[in-house]
Design a protein around this motif. Structure first.
Motif, mmCIF file in Angstrom:
data_model
loop_
_atom_site.group_PDB
_atom_site.id
_atom_site.type_symbol
_atom_site.label_atom_id
_atom_site.label_comp_id
_atom_site.label_asym_id
_atom_site.label_seq_id
_atom_site.Cartn_x
_atom_site.Cartn_y
_atom_site.Cartn_z
ATOM 1 N N TYR A 31 9.768 0.067 -0.198
ATOM 2 C CA TYR A 31 8.647 -0.658 0.403
ATOM 3 C C TYR A 31 8.301 -1.937 -0.361
ATOM 4 O O TYR A 31 7.900 -2.932 0.232
ATOM 5 N N TYR A 32 8.467 -1.911 -1.690
ATOM 6 C CA TYR A 32 8.243 -3.147 -2.456
ATOM 7 C C TYR A 32 9.252 -4.230 -2.045
ATOM 8 O O TYR A 32 8.906 -5.413 -1.943
ATOM 9 N N ASN A 33 10.469 -3.834 -1.814
ATOM 10 C CA ASN A 33 11.487 -4.801 -1.375
ATOM 11 C C ASN A 33 11.128 -5.409 -0.024
ATOM 12 O O ASN A 33 11.319 -6.608 0.201
ATOM 13 N N GLU A 34 10.597 -4.586 0.867
ATOM 14 C CA GLU A 34 10.162 -5.100 2.175
ATOM 15 C C GLU A 34 9.003 -6.072 2.003
ATOM 16 O O GLU A 34 8.924 -7.106 2.680
ATOM 17 N N ALA A 35 8.094 -5.752 1.091
ATOM 18 C CA ALA A 35 6.952 -6.638 0.834
ATOM 19 C C ALA A 35 7.407 -7.985 0.291
ATOM 20 O O ALA A 35 6.883 -9.041 0.662
ATOM 21 N N LEU A 36 8.414 -7.956 -0.593
ATOM 22 C CA LEU A 36 8.912 -9.199 -1.196
ATOM 23 C C LEU A 36 9.618 -10.075 -0.170
ATOM 24 O O LEU A 36 9.611 -11.303 -0.281
ATOM 25 N N LYS A 37 10.214 -9.462 0.844
ATOM 26 C CA LYS A 37 10.853 -10.252 1.895
ATOM 27 C C LYS A 37 9.837 -11.114 2.631
ATOM 28 O O LYS A 37 10.131 -12.227 3.061
ATOM 29 N N ILE A 38 8.615 -10.599 2.772
ATOM 30 C CA ILE A 38 7.563 -11.331 3.477
ATOM 31 C C ILE A 38 6.946 -12.394 2.588
ATOM 32 O O ILE A 38 6.659 -13.506 3.027
ATOM 33 N N GLU A 45 0.833 -1.204 0.000
ATOM 34 C CA GLU A 45 0.000 0.000 0.000
ATOM 35 C C GLU A 45 0.871 1.259 0.000
ATOM 36 O O GLU A 45 0.627 2.206 -0.760
ATOM 37 N N LEU A 46 1.877 1.252 0.844
ATOM 38 C CA LEU A 46 2.784 2.407 0.903
ATOM 39 C C LEU A 46 3.573 2.560 -0.388
ATOM 40 O O LEU A 46 3.772 3.679 -0.892
ATOM 41 N N ALA A 47 4.053 1.443 -0.930
ATOM 42 C CA ALA A 47 4.827 1.495 -2.176
ATOM 43 C C ALA A 47 3.988 2.105 -3.294
ATOM 44 O O ALA A 47 4.470 2.963 -4.058
ATOM 45 N N GLN A 48 2.729 1.688 -3.367
ATOM 46 C CA GLN A 48 1.860 2.211 -4.422
ATOM 47 C C GLN A 48 1.588 3.703 -4.224
ATOM 48 O O GLN A 48 1.489 4.459 -5.201
ATOM 49 N N TYR A 49 1.486 4.107 -2.961
ATOM 50 C CA TYR A 49 1.277 5.535 -2.693
ATOM 51 C C TYR A 49 2.464 6.345 -3.200
ATOM 52 O O TYR A 49 2.289 7.335 -3.913
ATOM 53 N N PHE A 50 3.667 5.932 -2.822
ATOM 54 C CA PHE A 50 4.857 6.699 -3.228
ATOM 55 C C PHE A 50 5.079 6.617 -4.737
ATOM 56 O O PHE A 50 5.631 7.542 -5.336
ATOM 57 N N LEU A 51 4.624 5.534 -5.345
ATOM 58 C CA LEU A 51 4.732 5.404 -6.795
ATOM 59 C C LEU A 51 3.860 6.449 -7.484
ATOM 60 O O LEU A 51 4.282 7.089 -8.454
ATOM 61 N N THR A 52 2.642 6.611 -6.975
ATOM 62 C CA THR A 52 1.746 7.616 -7.564
ATOM 63 C C THR A 52 2.275 9.034 -7.324
ATOM 64 O O THR A 52 1.989 9.944 -8.095
ATOM 65 N N LYS A 53 3.045 9.199 -6.257
ATOM 66 C CA LYS A 53 3.638 10.511 -5.962
ATOM 67 C C LYS A 53 4.920 10.751 -6.754
ATOM 68 O O LYS A 53 5.495 11.833 -6.700
ATOM 69 N N GLY A 54 5.372 9.723 -7.474
ATOM 70 C CA GLY A 54 6.588 9.860 -8.267
ATOM 71 C C GLY A 54 7.864 9.635 -7.496
ATOM 72 O O GLY A 54 8.960 9.840 -8.026
ATOM 73 N N ASP A 55 7.739 9.188 -6.242
ATOM 74 C CA ASP A 55 8.925 8.911 -5.425
ATOM 75 C C ASP A 55 9.287 7.429 -5.602
ATOM 76 O O ASP A 55 8.938 6.571 -4.794
ATOM 77 N N LYS A 56 10.007 7.148 -6.684
ATOM 78 C CA LYS A 56 10.300 5.765 -7.031
ATOM 79 C C LYS A 56 11.264 5.106 -6.044
ATOM 80 O O LYS A 56 11.189 3.901 -5.811
#
Length: 453
Positions: free
Chosen positions: A336-343, A319-330
């Motif tokens: 956050y995507y990396n943290e999600a993949l760890k789980i 959810e956070l990764a998608q938020y920052f993606l829409t804000k352009g903060d890649k």
């Protein structure tokens, strides 16, 4: 249905203690004539039946019990055991017949009635099941809930509600009975009765949090938002430390444009140990949407989300990764995507987003390494070959790029855009190797696909 735990001594008592009137044959009596041989034979057959039932040889148990009945047709326990074995064999007709004979001998025997109830219940014979459970209720009030369920299944809703009311008054409220009650209200469309029941509970027990929460939910479901909000505020007044009430309050505060209160409630929800992760994710989604429209509260979102991050649940990170993606903060999105993949290392969608971000952020070495590892798990995913080829081209490893791209091209099916991307990358690789002929061939193929679209 209540499961009864029968112990072997029960049967010993019926056989060996004649004064209890469970058996008409005294197996302890010393044989003094031919009758002793009959008694010995009956005892032997009965224990053989118990043994065979114990090792799940129900057919053999039935055979032994039928022989017992041939010797003594007036022993109720023989019919009872026979009915139990027929029940195990799913021979419900024979089970009913045997158990009814046992009940005829002992109309008040709870064990016999319970087994007969089991037969009717498995056949979904509601009428006979109700009649039997009514008898059982005399011995154990616990059977009342079975009776309510049978009335519910029979669509005798008023009878079911009457039993539920009695049980709630006698034993207190339980989730299982509430579930049945709500199903009845839903089936009959009696929303007013449902709300009235909850209002009465709140009045009768004003300190019980669950009553308020249920009432808030039902008011909201009935589109009576004002009463729902008033009830939520009343609960907060009575229980200022309540955390669950904020699941409702934050929405009401948002609708009132009471931003500070809404954010405070969302923070309570996200850090509450009482609230399950799925509910937190719903709140987090609303929070992300709110901050997307009101970016000045981004710091509150980041602070609140730190509470929701869970090492066993990757949804909050996504959810956070998608938020920052829409804000352009890649960069933040990638973190956050990396943290999600760890789980959840098997989440291909997250993996794909990570690889594309690595390319966008020009992390080509990481993109090569991660795509190569991914290909070991997903060897037929063309996107992974494409990412690998793009990154290798950027690192001037053109021959390796060609190997990856030509392999991946074989897996592209009905995706002309991706196919065109493969051709363009191959054209770049061959051009860098001064193979102008092949470079032009792949460039022309890419242009041809582009013009056809």
């Amino acid at each position: 249905m209540k499961q009864k735990f029968y112990i072997l001594i029960f049967f010993f008592g019926m056989i060996f203690i004649p004064q209890l009137n469970y058996a008409q044959v005294d197996f302890n009596k010393t044989p003094d004539d031919d009758l002793g041989d009959v008694e010995d034979r009956t005892q032997e057959l009965f224990f053989e039946a118990l043994k065979q039932k114990g090792i799940e040889n129900y057919d053999r148990a039935v055979t032994a019990l039928l022989q017992c009945i041939e010797i003594d047709k007036n022993e109720s326990v023989f019919y009872y055991e026979l009915g139990k074995n027929y029940n195990k064999l799913k021979n419900f007709g024979a089970a009913e017949e045997a158990l009814k004979k046992a009940v005829k001998f002992e109309p008040d025997n709870e064990w016999y009635l319970d087994e007969l109830y089991s037969v009717y219940n498995q056949q979904n014979d509601l009428t006979k099941a109700i009649k039997t459970v009514k008898q059982l209720v005399q011995y154990h009030p616990d059977y009342k809930e079975d009776l309510a369920m049978l009335y519910f299944k029979s669509k005798k809703y008023n009878d079911a509600l009457k039993i539920l009311d009695e049980l709630d008054k006698e034993q207190g409220i339980t989730p299982s009975r509430d579930s049945m009650r709500n199903q009845i209200y839903a089936a009959t469309g009696r929303k007013k009765d449902q709300i009235q029941n909850l209002e009465t509970r709140v009045d009768n027990d004003p300190d019980e949090e669950s009553n308020y929460l249920a009432l808030i939910y039902r008011y909201s479901e009935n589109n009576d938002k004002q009463k729902a909000f008033e009830t939520a505020k009343k609960l907060l007044e009575i229980k200022p430390n309540s955390q669950l009430v904020h699941l409702a309050l934050y929405k009401f505060y948002l609708e009132e444009n009471n931003t500070n209160q809404a954010i405070a409630s969302m923070k309570v929800v996200l850090q509450s140990p009482q609230i399950n992760p799925d509910a937190k994710m719903m709140v987090l989604s609303d929070f992300v949407k709110f901050v997307g429209e009101n970016p000045e509260y981004e710091q509150d979102l980041v602070e609140a989300t730190s509470f929701a991050l869970d090492d066993t649940n990757n949804k909050s990170y996504i959810e956070l990764a998608q938020y920052f993606l829409t804000k352009g903060d890649k960069t933040k999105a990638l973190e956050y995507y990396n943290e999600a993949l760890k789980i959840d290392s098997d989440n291909y969608s997250v993996l794909k987003n990570i690889l594309l971000l690595e390319i966008d952020l020009e992390h080509y070495t990481e993109a090569v390494s991660k795509s190569e590892k991914a290909l070991l798990k997903y060897p037929s995913q063309p996107l992974l070959y494409l990412v690998n080829g793009v990154a290798l081209n950027k690192l001037d490893k053109f021959k390796q790029a060609i190997d990856a791209l030509e392999t991946g091209l074989d897996f592209v099916i009905d995706d002309t855009k991706m196919e065109g991307d493969f051709y363009r990358q191959l054209s770049m690789s061959y051009s860098a190797l001064n193979n102008t002929t092949k470079a032009k061939t792949f460039s022309d193929k890419a242009k041809q696909l582009e013009s056809s679209n």
